[in-house]
Design an enzyme around this catalytic site. Structure first.
Site, PDB file in Angstrom:
ATOM      1  N   HIS A 306      12.809  36.701  45.041  1.00  0.00           N
ATOM      2  CA  HIS A 306      14.262  36.862  45.041  1.00  0.00           C
ATOM      3  C   HIS A 306      14.872  35.726  45.826  1.00  0.00           C
ATOM      4  CE1 HIS A 306      18.203  38.706  45.467  1.00  0.00           C
ATOM      5  NE2 HIS A 306      17.841  39.473  44.456  1.00  0.00           N
ATOM      6  N   ASP A 363      13.439  45.004  39.887  1.00  0.00           N
ATOM      7  CA  ASP A 363      13.015  45.146  38.487  1.00  0.00           C
ATOM      8  C   ASP A 363      11.547  45.519  38.330  1.00  0.00           C
ATOM      9  OD1 ASP A 363      15.478  44.467  37.342  1.00  0.00           O
ATOM     10  OD2 ASP A 363      15.125  42.368  37.817  1.00  0.00           O
TER      11      ASP A 363
END
Ligand code: CMC
Length: 429
Positions: A306, A363
């Site tokens: 991320h 996710d």
């Protein structure tokens, strides 16, 4: 004493103010930089650029903290619902009972699409990706509300926000039904937001979907965890479009397009496809991890890494637990969950991932929940888009209500050819 950043260039020195956020984040305000010095800053991918001041969401990526309007995501996940959180994000505070009733009623009153919109769906091939349909149809919806282009009052905004939040769900369900050649199922006003989506997706004209409360709860949690995430690619896109004073629906449609990419919202679909591939090939994940570390392979461990979190994504932790709970309540055993857990374990003890601070993101486990509910993989990013809608709406509002907001217009450093002249076609090689 107020901090000042000093810049020394070309034998001269300039001073720039330091802005401090409520959570002590610090930024150098360089808005006068080009005027004063002739220089601009260069920051590919905006990793060091604050594009706005915002009051909606706080993230501390080093400590794995996420808060909506100051409230930790863990508390909201445990105690709240998506619609209450949507109110929190859009209106800026948790609603009273009366406010929540009013907000829910507004969503229910606006859940139907204009009937003629149904014909628009017929123009898409059944194999169209639902994100393309979603974005097109959100934009098309704006045509039915011409007042979007003119009025700008607070009450008017609330109505438009409710229309968008409610109808994105109806559009998503209709897109799914169209892709499967199934008749459209209209929303039921007595159902709650998330249950209503499942009803529109899975009921038949002669038989209501067997709604499992655990499934609706898990999907509601997915929406809640996706509701905002400060200046990610799609939200920054929404703000960018809004800065030109485009309407709310046009700005949100642009957000859907930005979200679609596999490095952003499309990652939830990519994760499941990756897990399926690993399963098909009889790999336990080790071969895939090896490939993901090799830049030449073109593979990445999807659902990992991320831009902001350099620690465990707090949403991933909550989703992983919810995934375990749902599968056990529904009595489902999914080999993909075992592969995912093995991948996570292997990656978290591998120096490549440790050095780069790559952890599971939101996710990584959400697709396994959606699969257990029966949501097909091509709808995963659509689910993300529905969840992100409150964040997009709130960010749109901030842009519109800020007295200092200017049109977003970054600069560039030109690296192309220097002056050259037009040559007639006959003289070109
Ligand atoms: N697998 C393997 N290597 C990776 C991965 C990954 N998933 N993510 C980053 N890296 C490596 C990357 O190759 C680079 O290595 P090096 O320093 O040797 O060149 C280093 O880690 C830094 O990566 P980056 O691409 O510069 O980082 P970024 O901040 O630009 O990208 C990201 C962040 C999320 C796009 C990236 O981590 C990624 O592609 N992850 C997989 C896709 C994914 O899961 N996306 C969903 C993000 S969360 C939902 C959302 O909000 O959108």
């Amino acid at each position: 004493m107020e901090d000042i950043a000093e810049l020394k260039l070309d034998g001269k020195s300039w001073k720039f103010p330091v802005v401090e956020g409520t959570e002590k984040e610090r930024a150098i305000d360089i808005s006068a930089l080009r005027n004063d010095t002739g220089y601009i800053t260069l920051d590919d991918g905006y990793g060091n650029t604050g594009s706005c001041q915002s009051q909606i969401t706080f993230i501390d990526g080093e400590r794995g903290i996420l808060r909506y309007r100051g409230i930790p995501i863990e508390e909201l996940a445990e105690k709240s619902t998506f619609i209450e959180v949507a109110h929190l994000i859009i209106m800026g505070r948790l609603p009273s009972s009366a406010e929540l009733r009013r907000f829910s009623d507004l969503l229910t009153d606006n859940e139907l699409l204009n009937e003629s919109m149904k014909h628009h769906f017929e123009g898409f091939p059944t194999f169209a990706h639902p994100m393309a349909i979603l974005s097109s149809m959100i934009n098309a919806s704006s045509c039915f509300y011409p007042e979007l282009l003119s009025e700008n009052s607070k009450e008017h905004f609330e109505l438009q926000a409710a229309r968008l939040l409610s109808q994105v769900r109806t559009i998503a369900a209709f897109a799914y039904r169209w892709s499967r050649g199934l008749p459209i199922i209209y929303p039921k006003p007595d159902l709650k937001y998330t249950a209503n989506l499942l009803h529109m997706m899975f009921s038949l004209p002669y038989q209501d979907y067997d709604l499992k409360p655990e499934a609706a709860k898990a999907l509601d949690l997915i929406f809640l965890l996706h509701a905002d995430h400060e200046q990610n690619c799609s939200t920054a896109t929404v703000r960018m479009v809004a800065s030109s004073r485009a309407n709310l629906f046009a700005s949100a449609a642009a957000g859907v397009c930005a979200l679609w990419g596999p490095l952003h919202g499309g990652a939830n679909q990519a994760v499941l496809e990756m897990l399926e591939e690993i399963h098909r090939e009889g790999d336990d994940g080790s071969r895939f991890i090896k490939a993901a570390k090799d830049k030449g392979s073109g593979k990445r461990l999807m659902g990992f890494g991320h831009r902001v979190y350099k620690n465990y994504d707090p949403r991933a932790r909550i989703i992983k637990q919810a995934c375990d709970d749902l599968l056990s309540k529904l009595n489902i055993s999914d080999p993909l969950l075992d592969i995912a857990k093995h991948l996570e374990e292997a990656a978290l003890s591998d120096s490549y991932f440790i050095e780069r601070k790559l952890y599971p993101n939101v996710d990584f486990y959400s697709g396994i929940i959606m699969r257990a509910i029966g949501i097909p993989v091509e709808m995963f990013t659509v689910i993300f888009a529905i969840g992100r809608m409150p964040g997009w709406i709130a960010n749109y509002r901030e842009v519109m209500e800020s007295s200092s907001s200017r049109i977003s217009r970054p600069r560039q450093v030109y690296m192309g050819p220097t002056l050259s002249h037009y040559r007639p076609i006959k003289e070109r090689k």
